[in-house]
Design a protein around this motif. Structure first.
Motif, mmCIF file in Angstrom:
data_model
loop_
_atom_site.group_PDB
_atom_site.id
_atom_site.type_symbol
_atom_site.label_atom_id
_atom_site.label_comp_id
_atom_site.label_asym_id
_atom_site.label_seq_id
_atom_site.Cartn_x
_atom_site.Cartn_y
_atom_site.Cartn_z
ATOM 1 N N PRO A 69 0.757 -1.122 0.110
ATOM 2 C CA PRO A 69 -0.062 -0.082 -0.034
ATOM 3 C C PRO A 69 0.789 1.254 0.215
ATOM 4 C CG PRO A 69 -0.920 -1.438 1.635
ATOM 5 C CD PRO A 69 0.548 -2.137 1.163
ATOM 6 N N PHE A 70 0.216 2.143 -0.702
ATOM 7 C CA PHE A 70 1.186 3.657 -0.868
ATOM 8 C C PHE A 70 2.483 3.523 -1.447
ATOM 9 C CE2 PHE A 70 -1.484 3.469 3.080
ATOM 10 C CZ PHE A 70 -2.445 4.344 2.713
ATOM 11 N N ALA A 71 2.714 2.400 -2.213
ATOM 12 C CA ALA A 71 4.086 2.393 -2.895
ATOM 13 C C ALA A 71 3.834 1.262 -3.876
ATOM 14 C CB ALA A 71 4.998 1.675 -1.975
ATOM 15 N N GLN A 72 4.287 1.598 -5.242
ATOM 16 C CA GLN A 72 4.274 0.687 -6.371
ATOM 17 C C GLN A 72 5.039 -0.665 -6.402
ATOM 18 O OE1 GLN A 72 3.497 2.635 -10.052
ATOM 19 N NE2 GLN A 72 3.637 0.684 -11.282
ATOM 20 N N VAL A 73 5.295 -1.124 -5.218
ATOM 21 C CA VAL A 73 6.266 -2.321 -4.859
ATOM 22 C C VAL A 73 5.591 -3.783 -5.071
ATOM 23 C CG1 VAL A 73 7.989 -3.010 -3.380
ATOM 24 C CG2 VAL A 73 7.496 -0.755 -3.579
ATOM 25 N N SER A 74 5.820 -4.499 -5.845
ATOM 26 C CA SER A 74 4.984 -5.603 -6.053
ATOM 27 C C SER A 74 5.358 -6.618 -5.021
ATOM 28 C CB SER A 74 5.267 -6.480 -7.475
ATOM 29 O OG SER A 74 4.579 -7.729 -7.313
ATOM 30 N N LEU A 75 4.318 -7.062 -4.064
ATOM 31 C CA LEU A 75 4.906 -8.128 -3.138
ATOM 32 C C LEU A 75 4.430 -9.415 -3.739
ATOM 33 C CD1 LEU A 75 2.747 -6.669 -0.210
ATOM 34 C CD2 LEU A 75 5.194 -6.380 -0.526
ATOM 35 N N VAL A 76 3.394 -9.760 -4.577
ATOM 36 C CA VAL A 76 3.237 -11.047 -5.169
ATOM 37 C C VAL A 76 2.723 -10.771 -6.533
ATOM 38 C CG1 VAL A 76 1.781 -12.968 -5.138
ATOM 39 C CG2 VAL A 76 2.625 -12.060 -2.920
ATOM 40 N N LYS A 77 3.283 -11.424 -7.583
ATOM 41 C CA LYS A 77 2.739 -11.372 -9.112
ATOM 42 C C LYS A 77 1.593 -12.172 -9.021
ATOM 43 C CE LYS A 77 6.763 -9.690 -11.244
ATOM 44 N NZ LYS A 77 6.270 -8.386 -11.442
ATOM 45 N N VAL A 78 0.481 -11.743 -9.554
ATOM 46 C CA VAL A 78 -0.914 -12.673 -9.613
ATOM 47 C C VAL A 78 -0.967 -13.066 -11.252
ATOM 48 C CG1 VAL A 78 -3.332 -12.374 -9.451
ATOM 49 C CG2 VAL A 78 -2.027 -10.968 -7.835
ATOM 50 N N ALA A 79 -0.678 -12.248 -12.050
ATOM 51 C CA ALA A 79 -0.631 -12.505 -13.403
ATOM 52 C C ALA A 79 0.147 -11.460 -14.520
ATOM 53 C CB ALA A 79 -2.192 -12.462 -13.785
ATOM 54 N N GLU A 80 0.289 -11.810 -15.735
ATOM 55 C CA GLU A 80 0.774 -10.964 -16.633
ATOM 56 C C GLU A 80 -0.193 -10.473 -17.417
ATOM 57 O OE1 GLU A 80 4.122 -10.415 -16.390
ATOM 58 O OE2 GLU A 80 4.321 -11.891 -14.686
ATOM 59 N N PRO A 81 0.098 -9.137 -18.037
ATOM 60 C CA PRO A 81 -0.933 -8.427 -18.631
ATOM 61 C C PRO A 81 -0.972 -9.339 -20.018
ATOM 62 C CG PRO A 81 0.687 -6.874 -17.969
ATOM 63 C CD PRO A 81 1.030 -8.413 -17.287
ATOM 64 N N GLN A 82 -2.078 -9.420 -20.356
ATOM 65 C CA GLN A 82 -2.505 -9.919 -21.850
ATOM 66 C C GLN A 82 -2.894 -9.081 -23.114
ATOM 67 O OE1 GLN A 82 -2.035 -13.539 -21.687
ATOM 68 N NE2 GLN A 82 -1.168 -13.062 -19.817
ATOM 69 N N ALA A 83 -2.527 -9.425 -23.986
ATOM 70 C CA ALA A 83 -2.818 -8.688 -25.299
ATOM 71 C C ALA A 83 -4.253 -8.639 -25.412
ATOM 72 C CB ALA A 83 -2.498 -9.598 -26.670
ATOM 73 N N GLY A 84 -5.169 -7.383 -25.656
ATOM 74 C CA GLY A 84 -6.448 -7.068 -25.711
ATOM 75 C C GLY A 84 -6.801 -6.224 -24.574
ATOM 76 N N GLU A 85 -6.126 -6.518 -23.536
ATOM 77 C CA GLU A 85 -6.700 -5.849 -21.923
ATOM 78 C C GLU A 85 -6.298 -4.532 -22.298
ATOM 79 O OE1 GLU A 85 -5.907 -9.919 -18.916
ATOM 80 O OE2 GLU A 85 -4.627 -8.422 -19.070
ATOM 81 N N ILE A 86 -7.110 -3.517 -21.560
ATOM 82 C CA ILE A 86 -6.723 -2.235 -21.134
ATOM 83 C C ILE A 86 -6.055 -1.969 -19.889
ATOM 84 C CG2 ILE A 86 -7.788 0.194 -20.999
ATOM 85 C CD1 ILE A 86 -10.161 -0.838 -22.772
ATOM 86 N N ALA A 87 -5.024 -1.477 -19.716
ATOM 87 C CA ALA A 87 -4.304 -1.454 -18.601
ATOM 88 C C ALA A 87 -3.873 0.114 -18.213
ATOM 89 C CB ALA A 87 -3.021 -2.361 -18.479
ATOM 90 N N VAL A 88 -3.607 0.234 -16.991
ATOM 91 C CA VAL A 88 -3.101 1.699 -16.438
ATOM 92 C C VAL A 88 -1.595 1.497 -16.130
ATOM 93 C CG1 VAL A 88 -3.444 3.341 -14.742
ATOM 94 C CG2 VAL A 88 -5.526 2.282 -15.879
ATOM 95 N N PHE A 89 -0.896 2.633 -16.416
ATOM 96 C CA PHE A 89 0.541 2.335 -15.968
ATOM 97 C C PHE A 89 1.114 3.585 -15.610
ATOM 98 C CE2 PHE A 89 0.212 2.438 -20.420
ATOM 99 C CZ PHE A 89 1.262 2.998 -21.066
ATOM 100 N N ASN A 90 2.166 3.673 -14.801
ATOM 101 C CA ASN A 90 2.706 4.911 -14.613
ATOM 102 C C ASN A 90 3.998 5.078 -15.491
ATOM 103 O OD1 ASN A 90 1.350 6.242 -12.534
ATOM 104 N ND2 ASN A 90 2.280 4.974 -10.887
ATOM 105 N N SER A 91 4.040 6.001 -16.448
ATOM 106 C CA SER A 91 4.982 5.918 -17.554
ATOM 107 C C SER A 91 6.038 6.847 -16.922
ATOM 108 C CB SER A 91 4.606 6.478 -18.883
ATOM 109 O OG SER A 91 5.286 6.745 -19.787
#
Length: 224
Positions: A69-91
């Protein structure tokens, strides 16, 4: 001075005690929005016609990672982004939070000619849906997803690129408004660690050109 400090401490303690439930609610909501789910305002038309200016998009922040929480630090990877999905990211390149569609994943080979994609040697299917004097609306279909895109008559400098291979840990992202989107064709491939979550649906929508009146036909609309 000591008495003043002591009284201030007592007042602070009393405030916390009297409003403990409200303070706890605010903290829990902050954690929820930081690590579980949030919504994202859309101020530009780079994802038209799928998402328009004034849409509030629901983001599933647990779609790809469980983050601290309050930090973009991954504790556990759940899944990978897939083609066709709409995603939000910090560029990091644009220094902005962006919302785009995943076009290709690590290892894919991608090219585009006159706004028509070729992925791993297979051309995507395009069907004309409607047109105006300035633009076309197409249905773009692949094995992963079918959705609408917008292209400009006359094209643009973004409508074609030579074949590229998406590197490991990177993703090729594009807006559905193909000739008006600063996406991977401008900022380059998007690293996996920049992903915040998957855009699932439009929660609310307000028409910026009509006194911010609600567009009720877009409320709770699932994104494709």
């Amino acid at each position: 001075m000591r008495n003043s400090g002591y009284l201030a401490l007592l007042n602070c303690h009393a405030l916390i005690k009297n409003h403990a439930g409200f303070i706890c609610f605010i903290l829990l909501m902050s954690v929820f929005r930081s690590a579980v789910a949030d919504w994202n305002d859309v101020p530009t038309g780079s994802m038209q016609p799928t998402i328009v200016e004034g849409d509030r998009v629901y983001i599933d922040k647990l779609a790809y990672d469980v983050n601290l929480p309050f930090a973009q630090v991954s504790l556990v990877k759940v899944a990978e982004p897939q083609a066709g999905e709409i995603a939000v990211f910090n560029s990091a390149v644009s220094n902005k939070r962006l919302i785009k569609r995943v076009i290709a994943v690590p290892g894919d080979t991608v090219a585009m000619l006159n706004n028509r994609l070729l992925i791993n040697g297979q051309p995507l299917n395009y069907q004309l849906i409607s047109q105006t004097e300035q633009e076309w609306i197409w249905q773009e279909a692949s094995q992963a997803n079918t959705h609408l895109i917008k292209t400009r008559k006359g094209g643009s400098s973004l409508d074609s690129f030579h074949s590229v291979v998406v590197p490991a840990g990177q993703y090729l992202m594009m807006g559905d408004n193909r000739d008006s989107s600063a996406d991977s064709r401008v900022i380059g491939f998007v690293p996996r660690h920049e992903f915040i979550g998957r855009a699932e649906s439009i929660v609310l929508s307000f028409d910026y050109d009509d006194y911010y009146l609600p567009r009720k036909d877009r409320w709770f609309k699932k994104l494709m």
